[in-house]
Write a protein that holds these residues in place. Structure first.
Motif, PDB file in Angstrom:
ATOM      1  N   LEU A   1       0.843  -1.191   0.000  1.00  0.00           N
ATOM      2  CA  LEU A   1       0.000   0.000   0.000  1.00  0.00           C
ATOM      3  C   LEU A   1       0.883   1.248   0.000  1.00  0.00           C
ATOM      4  N   SER A   2       0.483   2.247  -0.761  1.00  0.00           N
ATOM      5  CA  SER A   2       1.383   3.358  -1.061  1.00  0.00           C
ATOM      6  C   SER A   2       1.806   4.170   0.149  1.00  0.00           C
ATOM      7  N   SER A   3       0.958   4.261   1.173  1.00  0.00           N
ATOM      8  CA  SER A   3       1.281   5.100   2.333  1.00  0.00           C
ATOM      9  C   SER A   3       1.305   4.309   3.634  1.00  0.00           C
ATOM     10  N   VAL A   4       1.484   3.005   3.568  1.00  0.00           N
ATOM     11  CA  VAL A   4       1.492   2.210   4.790  1.00  0.00           C
ATOM     12  C   VAL A   4       2.902   2.170   5.380  1.00  0.00           C
ATOM     13  N   TYR A   5       2.974   2.361   6.690  1.00  0.00           N
ATOM     14  CA  TYR A   5       4.259   2.318   7.410  1.00  0.00           C
ATOM     15  C   TYR A   5       4.378   1.046   8.233  1.00  0.00           C
ATOM     16  N   ALA A   6       3.254   0.589   8.795  1.00  0.00           N
ATOM     17  CA  ALA A   6       3.245  -0.642   9.580  1.00  0.00           C
ATOM     18  C   ALA A   6       1.822  -1.195   9.599  1.00  0.00           C
ATOM     19  N   ILE A   7       1.722  -2.514   9.767  1.00  0.00           N
ATOM     20  CA  ILE A   7       0.434  -3.198   9.840  1.00  0.00           C
ATOM     21  C   ILE A   7       0.324  -3.878  11.200  1.00  0.00           C
ATOM     22  N   PHE A   8      -0.808  -3.672  11.870  1.00  0.00           N
ATOM     23  CA  PHE A   8      -1.009  -4.233  13.199  1.00  0.00           C
ATOM     24  C   PHE A   8      -2.303  -5.046  13.240  1.00  0.00           C
ATOM     25  N   GLY A   9      -2.286  -6.106  14.040  1.00  0.00           N
ATOM     26  CA  GLY A   9      -3.507  -6.754  14.455  1.00  0.00           C
ATOM     27  C   GLY A   9      -4.000  -6.084  15.725  1.00  0.00           C
ATOM     28  N   ILE A  10      -5.307  -5.796  15.795  1.00  0.00           N
ATOM     29  CA  ILE A  10      -5.866  -5.143  16.976  1.00  0.00           C
ATOM     30  C   ILE A  10      -6.350  -6.215  17.948  1.00  0.00           C
ATOM     31  N   GLU A  11      -5.777  -6.206  19.143  1.00  0.00           N
ATOM     32  CA  GLU A  11      -6.148  -7.170  20.187  1.00  0.00           C
ATOM     33  C   GLU A  11      -6.557  -6.383  21.428  1.00  0.00           C
ATOM     34  N   GLY A  12      -7.874  -6.179  21.572  1.00  0.00           N
ATOM     35  CA  GLY A  12      -8.350  -5.350  22.672  1.00  0.00           C
ATOM     36  C   GLY A  12      -7.886  -3.928  22.486  1.00  0.00           C
ATOM     37  N   GLU A  13      -7.135  -3.404  23.458  1.00  0.00           N
ATOM     38  CA  GLU A  13      -6.600  -2.054  23.360  1.00  0.00           C
ATOM     39  C   GLU A  13      -5.148  -2.053  22.884  1.00  0.00           C
ATOM     40  N   LEU A  14      -4.653  -3.234  22.484  1.00  0.00           N
ATOM     41  CA  LEU A  14      -3.249  -3.359  22.090  1.00  0.00           C
ATOM     42  C   LEU A  14      -3.126  -3.571  20.577  1.00  0.00           C
ATOM     43  N   LEU A  15      -1.982  -3.168  20.035  1.00  0.00           N
ATOM     44  CA  LEU A  15      -1.661  -3.383  18.635  1.00  0.00           C
ATOM     45  C   LEU A  15      -0.495  -4.354  18.528  1.00  0.00           C
ATOM     46  N   ARG A  16      -0.694  -5.425  17.775  1.00  0.00           N
ATOM     47  CA  ARG A  16       0.371  -6.422  17.581  1.00  0.00           C
ATOM     48  C   ARG A  16       0.954  -6.244  16.185  1.00  0.00           C
ATOM     49  N   PRO A  17       2.252  -5.916  16.063  1.00  0.00           N
ATOM     50  CA  PRO A  17       2.838  -5.704  14.733  1.00  0.00           C
ATOM     51  C   PRO A  17       2.886  -7.007  13.940  1.00  0.00           C
ATOM     52  N   LEU A  18       2.587  -6.895  12.650  1.00  0.00           N
ATOM     53  CA  LEU A  18       2.605  -8.038  11.747  1.00  0.00           C
ATOM     54  C   LEU A  18       3.792  -7.909  10.791  1.00  0.00           C
ATOM     55  N   PRO A  19       4.402  -9.028  10.408  1.00  0.00           N
ATOM     56  CA  PRO A  19       5.627  -8.974   9.580  1.00  0.00           C
ATOM     57  C   PRO A  19       5.329  -8.534   8.155  1.00  0.00           C
ATOM     58  N   MET A  20       5.833  -7.374   7.775  1.00  0.00           N
ATOM     59  CA  MET A  20       5.624  -6.843   6.429  1.00  0.00           C
ATOM     60  C   MET A  20       6.689  -7.375   5.473  1.00  0.00           C
ATOM     61  N   GLN A  21       6.308  -7.525   4.211  1.00  0.00           N
ATOM     62  CA  GLN A  21       7.241  -8.000   3.195  1.00  0.00           C
ATOM     63  C   GLN A  21       6.779  -7.453   1.848  1.00  0.00           C
ATOM     64  N   SER A  22       7.321  -6.301   1.470  1.00  0.00           N
ATOM     65  CA  SER A  22       6.873  -5.642   0.241  1.00  0.00           C
ATOM     66  C   SER A  22       7.661  -6.154  -0.965  1.00  0.00           C
ATOM     67  N   LEU A  23       7.242  -5.703  -2.139  1.00  0.00           N
ATOM     68  CA  LEU A  23       7.918  -6.074  -3.380  1.00  0.00           C
ATOM     69  C   LEU A  23       9.227  -5.310  -3.576  1.00  0.00           C
ATOM     70  N   ASP A  24       9.425  -4.223  -2.836  1.00  0.00           N
ATOM     71  CA  ASP A  24      10.597  -3.367  -3.053  1.00  0.00           C
ATOM     72  C   ASP A  24      11.891  -4.175  -2.979  1.00  0.00           C
ATOM     73  N   ARG A  25      12.745  -4.006  -4.003  1.00  0.00           N
ATOM     74  CA  ARG A  25      13.997  -4.755  -4.045  1.00  0.00           C
ATOM     75  C   ARG A  25      15.220  -3.863  -4.223  1.00  0.00           C
ATOM     76  N   LEU A  26      15.008  -2.547  -4.285  1.00  0.00           N
ATOM     77  CA  LEU A  26      16.107  -1.610  -4.449  1.00  0.00           C
ATOM     78  C   LEU A  26      16.078  -0.590  -3.330  1.00  0.00           C
ATOM     79  N   SER A  27      17.166   0.134  -3.163  1.00  0.00           N
ATOM     80  CA  SER A  27      17.267   1.160  -2.125  1.00  0.00           C
ATOM     81  C   SER A  27      16.240   2.257  -2.366  1.00  0.00           C
ATOM     82  N   SER A  28      15.587   2.724  -1.297  1.00  0.00           N
ATOM     83  CA  SER A  28      14.508   3.701  -1.429  1.00  0.00           C
ATOM     84  C   SER A  28      14.971   5.050  -1.962  1.00  0.00           C
ATOM     85  N   ASP A  29      16.278   5.336  -1.923  1.00  0.00           N
ATOM     86  CA  ASP A  29      16.731   6.627  -2.439  1.00  0.00           C
ATOM     87  C   ASP A  29      16.591   6.711  -3.958  1.00  0.00           C
ATOM     88  N   LEU A  30      16.363   5.590  -4.629  1.00  0.00           N
ATOM     89  CA  LEU A  30      16.038   5.635  -6.049  1.00  0.00           C
ATOM     90  C   LEU A  30      14.797   6.492  -6.279  1.00  0.00           C
TER      91      LEU A  30
END
Length: 339
Positions: free
Chosen positions: A73-102
């Protein structure tokens, strides 16, 4: 039901940042309809701890493949599962294969926001038969200094572009050659004249590169080409049915006009009426075309008519209209070529 939260990337552009949550919510709707295995039931713009998120529910828990898809997703920084009042981070794995400074290192007046460029590429690719995950061939027929080309390369795609501005061609050629050298990526890069019946009709940058010497030896390489010529003549440089995805940000008619055959126009419609039929020939069946434009220069119904006349099927997508400045309100229209 399982609930999730998308943390939104901070945007360097304040104005775009104000729209990014709503745009991500609508981008998520496209992902849910065309890319995820599980159904997205509901989504909302939500503040958690004073920070903007997009929250949503699914019928079943997200699988790791679904999480990997959402990582793009173009503006996503992190994805969480919502568990009650807590956020559990989920392992992200994007298609990006080059350095972001490109994507980020180039700075110049009129550069399209990088997050928006990624959004445009995402929703257009998802309209095609191949989706995001396969190796795609991407064409930007008004490529400027290559923001779209660079995003396509980030995803591991092959990237092709054409632009009439010689200064933009020279700037991008110099940038990409320097970037490849600095990253020490194994590559070849050359700029050659293009002639027809001995007359010079354009210049072409040809680049081939791999992530390692071993990858190059194995033939695991990406291709990049940019042509300095009029977009109306794209068929002279590229074969019909060459591209899976065509994406472009049409001229806004503010800092510069649109060249449509009779001088400069404040509206992109004249340019698009002439160019879209040519571009459509370059799309493979099952491919998709996405165009961003300034709504002050034409209505979506006008663009839909142009795309339909070229044999394309306009997608029923959510609203991506957003304010850029006093003279620009930008929107997206996407259409696919029947298989």
């Amino acid at each position: 039901m399982p609930r999730y939260a998308l943390l939104i990337l901070p945007a360097f552009n304040r104005v775009y940042g104000e729209s990014s949550v709503r745009l991500t919510k609508n981008e998520l709707a496209v992902f849910g309809a065309r890319a995820l295995q599980c159904e997205v039931l509901d989504s909302a713009e939500t503040a958690i701890g004073g920070v903007p998120y997009v929250t949503f529910e699914t019928a079943e828990p997200l699988t790791q493949p679904d999480i990997s898809v959402l990582s793009n997703l173009s503006s996503v920084y992190a994805i969480f599962g919502i568990e009650g009042e807590l956020l559990r981070p989920l392992p992200m794995q994007s298609l990006d294969r080059l350095s972001s400074d490109l994507i980020t290192i180039q700075k110049y007046a009129g550069k399209t926001n990088e997050h928006f460029t990624k959004l445009l590429l995402n929703v257009t690719a998802l309209a095609g038969d191949k989706g995001l995950g396969e190796r795609l061939s991407v064409f930007d027929p008004l490529c400027g200094r290559g923001t779209t080309l660079n995003q396509a390369l980030m995803y591991g795609y092959d990237a092709y572009g054409i632009d009439v501005d010689g200064k933009d061609f020279e700037a991008y050629s110099g940038f990409i050659k320097t970037w490849l050298r600095n990253k020490r990526l194994k590559h070849t890069a050359e700029t050659v004249p293009v002639r027809r019946e001995r007359a010079l009709v354009g210049r072409r940058l040809n680049v081939t590169f791999g992530l390692s010497k071993e990858a190059v030896k194995a033939g695991n390489v990406q291709h990049l080409a940019m042509v300095n010529a009029d977009t109306h003549k794209s068929r002279e440089f590229f074969k019909p049915r060459s591209f899976d995805v065509l994406v472009t940000d049409a001229p806004y008619g503010v800092q510069h006009g649109s060249k449509g055959g009779s001088g400069l126009s404040r509206s992109p419609l004249e340019l698009l009426r002439q160019a879209v039929p040519v571009w459509a020939e370059l799309l493979r069946p099952g491919g998709a075309m996405g165009i961003a434009w300034n709504t002050y220069g034409g209505k979506s119904s006008d663009l839909a008519e142009i795309l339909t006349a070229a044999g394309l099927q306009v997608m029923d997508y959510p609203d991506f209209e957003h304010w850029v400045d006093q003279a620009i309100v930008r929107d997206i229209i996407v259409a696919r070529k029947p298989a």
